[in-house]
Design a protein around this motif. Sequence first.
Motif, PDB file in Angstrom:
ATOM      1  N   ILE A   1       0.862  -1.178   0.000  1.00 17.06           N
ATOM      2  CA  ILE A   1       0.000   0.000   0.000  1.00 17.06           C
ATOM      3  C   ILE A   1       0.901   1.231   0.000  1.00 17.06           C
ATOM      4  O   ILE A   1       1.672   1.444   0.940  1.00 17.06           O
ATOM      5  CB  ILE A   1      -0.920   0.024   1.236  1.00 17.06           C
ATOM      6  CG1 ILE A   1      -1.632  -1.321   1.417  1.00 17.06           C
ATOM      7  CG2 ILE A   1      -1.913   1.177   1.131  1.00 17.06           C
ATOM      8  CD1 ILE A   1      -2.504  -1.732   0.257  1.00 17.06           C
ATOM      9  N   SER A   2       0.804   2.034  -1.051  1.00 21.18           N
ATOM     10  CA  SER A   2       1.670   3.211  -1.179  1.00 21.18           C
ATOM     11  C   SER A   2       0.847   4.495  -1.135  1.00 21.18           C
ATOM     12  O   SER A   2      -0.127   4.642  -1.872  1.00 21.18           O
ATOM     13  CB  SER A   2       2.449   3.170  -2.502  1.00 21.18           C
ATOM     14  OG  SER A   2       3.307   2.047  -2.545  1.00 21.18           O
ATOM     15  N   ILE A   3       1.237   5.398  -0.242  1.00 24.44           N
ATOM     16  CA  ILE A   3       0.705   6.759  -0.232  1.00 24.44           C
ATOM     17  C   ILE A   3       1.750   7.585  -0.959  1.00 24.44           C
ATOM     18  O   ILE A   3       2.856   7.770  -0.457  1.00 24.44           O
ATOM     19  CB  ILE A   3       0.485   7.278   1.196  1.00 24.44           C
ATOM     20  CG1 ILE A   3      -0.446   6.333   1.969  1.00 24.44           C
ATOM     21  CG2 ILE A   3      -0.102   8.686   1.166  1.00 24.44           C
ATOM     22  CD1 ILE A   3      -0.625   6.722   3.432  1.00 24.44           C
ATOM     23  N   GLU A   4       1.427   8.046  -2.150  1.00 26.31           N
ATOM     24  CA  GLU A   4       2.418   8.615  -3.071  1.00 26.31           C
ATOM     25  C   GLU A   4       3.313   9.661  -2.414  1.00 26.31           C
ATOM     26  O   GLU A   4       2.831  10.642  -1.855  1.00 26.31           O
ATOM     27  CB  GLU A   4       1.715   9.229  -4.293  1.00 26.31           C
ATOM     28  CG  GLU A   4       1.511   8.236  -5.401  1.00 26.31           C
ATOM     29  CD  GLU A   4       1.057   8.899  -6.701  1.00 26.31           C
ATOM     30  OE1 GLU A   4       1.197  10.132  -6.843  1.00 26.31           O
ATOM     31  OE2 GLU A   4       0.553   8.181  -7.561  1.00 26.31           O
ATOM     32  N   GLY A   5       4.630   9.413  -2.487  1.00 28.03           N
ATOM     33  CA  GLY A   5       5.606  10.345  -1.967  1.00 28.03           C
ATOM     34  C   GLY A   5       5.733  10.367  -0.461  1.00 28.03           C
ATOM     35  O   GLY A   5       6.522  11.149   0.084  1.00 28.03           O
ATOM     36  N   ILE A   6       4.969   9.515   0.241  1.00 25.88           N
ATOM     37  CA  ILE A   6       4.961   9.547   1.706  1.00 25.88           C
ATOM     38  C   ILE A   6       5.337   8.204   2.320  1.00 25.88           C
ATOM     39  O   ILE A   6       6.163   8.133   3.229  1.00 25.88           O
ATOM     40  CB  ILE A   6       3.578   9.984   2.243  1.00 25.88           C
ATOM     41  CG1 ILE A   6       3.205  11.357   1.693  1.00 25.88           C
ATOM     42  CG2 ILE A   6       3.549   9.966   3.761  1.00 25.88           C
ATOM     43  CD1 ILE A   6       1.783  11.772   1.998  1.00 25.88           C
ATOM     44  N   ASP A   7       4.756   7.117   1.799  1.00 25.82           N
ATOM     45  CA  ASP A   7       4.905   5.842   2.491  1.00 25.82           C
ATOM     46  C   ASP A   7       4.654   4.687   1.544  1.00 25.82           C
ATOM     47  O   ASP A   7       3.892   4.804   0.579  1.00 25.82           O
ATOM     48  CB  ASP A   7       3.906   5.768   3.659  1.00 25.82           C
ATOM     49  CG  ASP A   7       4.064   4.521   4.501  1.00 25.82           C
ATOM     50  OD1 ASP A   7       5.201   4.207   4.888  1.00 25.82           O
ATOM     51  OD2 ASP A   7       3.044   3.867   4.782  1.00 25.82           O
ATOM     52  N   ALA A   8       5.312   3.559   1.816  1.00 26.80           N
ATOM     53  CA  ALA A   8       5.023   2.281   1.158  1.00 26.80           C
ATOM     54  C   ALA A   8       5.078   1.220   2.244  1.00 26.80           C
ATOM     55  O   ALA A   8       6.079   1.100   2.948  1.00 26.80           O
ATOM     56  CB  ALA A   8       6.030   1.989   0.051  1.00 26.80           C
TER      57      ALA A   8
END
Length: 238
Positions: A198-205
């Motif tokens: 689950i990736s929050i773009e530019g913030i977390d994977a």
Amino acid sequence: MAFKCQRESWLQQFTTRVVSCCPAELSTETGGKKEILQGYHVILEDTILFPEGGGQPDDRGFINDTPVLRVTRQGPDALHFIQMPLEPGSEVQLVLDWNRRFDHMQQHSGQHLITALADLMFGFKTTSWELGRLRSTIELDTPSMAADQVAALEQSVNEKIRARVPVVVRELAVGDPDIELVRSRGLPDDHTGPVRIISIEGIDANMCCGTHVSNLSDLQVRYWGRLGHCSPRFEALD
């Protein structure tokens, strides 16, 4: 493990077939009174009802017109507990309790966002979290947070929500080197199938089996009987 509910988390109805139906029991507790329900564990070819896992409770819904009282994972299968037998091979219609699911999606994606920003901003790692009926609890590895840290974290979370940052789900094969680049507590011993990121773009994977929103703008606060501006709130527990 990659059920239909994980591949298409917004799907609310689905037609599938019964693989097996076996007698089972379900232990419940209401008002402090325990009860053993007699019923059946039904395995389907696929399902839109999420089995509990990754800190997220299971879904509720219906198989045809029969309520699904619990969904659990057993290896590669989801066990649906119902109190009406179904014929293996028969076609059935699944209907999801969407209000419960969407609440879980919002809380779970919100936890990923808060966890990532607390780590990026202050180096505070999340040690545990619990998705509750009224609120989620996130435990950070710090004895306390200063008021200005809480305010800064709250402001950053709201900024990301207003920026409509996409949330993307990827499925990687076990052994893919990209898996080493994401946050993870490891796979369960009975894991099968692809690994979900689950990736929050530019913030977390983050490695996760749960269901999530597709954009941070979906993390709006519910309004109970009135309209007005609301934002996520944080409490620092001593």
